[in-house]
Enzyme design. Structure first.
Site: not given
Ligand SMILES: O=P(O)(O)OC[C@H]1O[C@H](OP(=O)(O)OP(=O)(O)O)[C@H](O)[C@@H]1O
Ligand SMILES: Nc1ncnc2[nH]cnc12
Length: 170
Positions: A58, A95
């Protein structure tokens, strides 16, 4: 401009207890997507940002248009095994779950001015890993930009030395 109207909150995804902030409902609205990128970009116009670094996946969707608007380069930070040339690797906590990220070793020239951009700040694990890699390569982190900040997870607590901007707080 309350962008919260454009974010869909999905309960218990990807696991029980998580309230997932779904940005696809914002992304599919061209006008609102454009306004959101403008708002994220505005404070950094004319600040000499040379590179935007965005974590997969993302972070690509938000980071690439921010880079374009700032006439900066874009550097992807990717999940392991995706980048073809020599990489630096860093492990971090989410998370939900654990992961690691990589960046190309030659992605940053030491001293370059870097903005780190992602869709969401949760625990801060992803951005901390990204900062560690950018700084290990000699980049200067001038700001951390997020569309969404989950304040209740206190990701900011470990980022006190950085200039953080988020458009929406939950
Ligand atoms: O602050 P944090 O606890 O590290 O969480 C935030 C991250 O989690 C999500 O990515 P995810 O790893 O789910 O990957 P994606 O973007 O591929 O869905 C989001 O896009 C952030 O990059
Ligand atoms: N609650 C949440 N919603 C969407 N993206 C996330 N990445 C980590 N925590 C998330």
């Amino acid at each position: 401009m309350d962008f919260k109207e454009n974010i869909r909150v999905v309960a218990d995804f990807p696991e029980a207890g998580i309230r997932f902030k779904d940005i696809t409902t914002l992304l599919k609205d061209g006008k609102r997507f454009h306004q959101a990128i403008d708002a994220l970009t505005k404070p950094f116009k004319g600040q000499g940002i040379e590179l935007v670094v965005g974590p997969e996946a993302r972070g690509f969707v938000i980071g690439a248009p921010v880079a374009y608007a700032l006439e900066a380069g874009f550097v992807p930070v990717r999940k392991p095994g995706k980048l073809p040339a020599e990489t630096l690797k860093h492990e971090y906590n989410l998370e939900y779950g654990k992961d690691s990220l990589e960046i190309h070793k030659d992605a940053i020239i030491p001293g370059q001015s870097v903005l780190i951009v992602d869709d969401l700040l949760a625990t801060g694990g992803t951005v901390q890993a990204t900062i560690a890699m950018v700084e290990a390569l000699g980049g200067v982190v001038v700001g951390l930009v997020f569309l969404i900040e989950l304040s209740y997870l206190e990701g900011r607590k470990n980022l006190t030395n950085y200039n953080i901007m988020s458009l929406l707080k939950y």
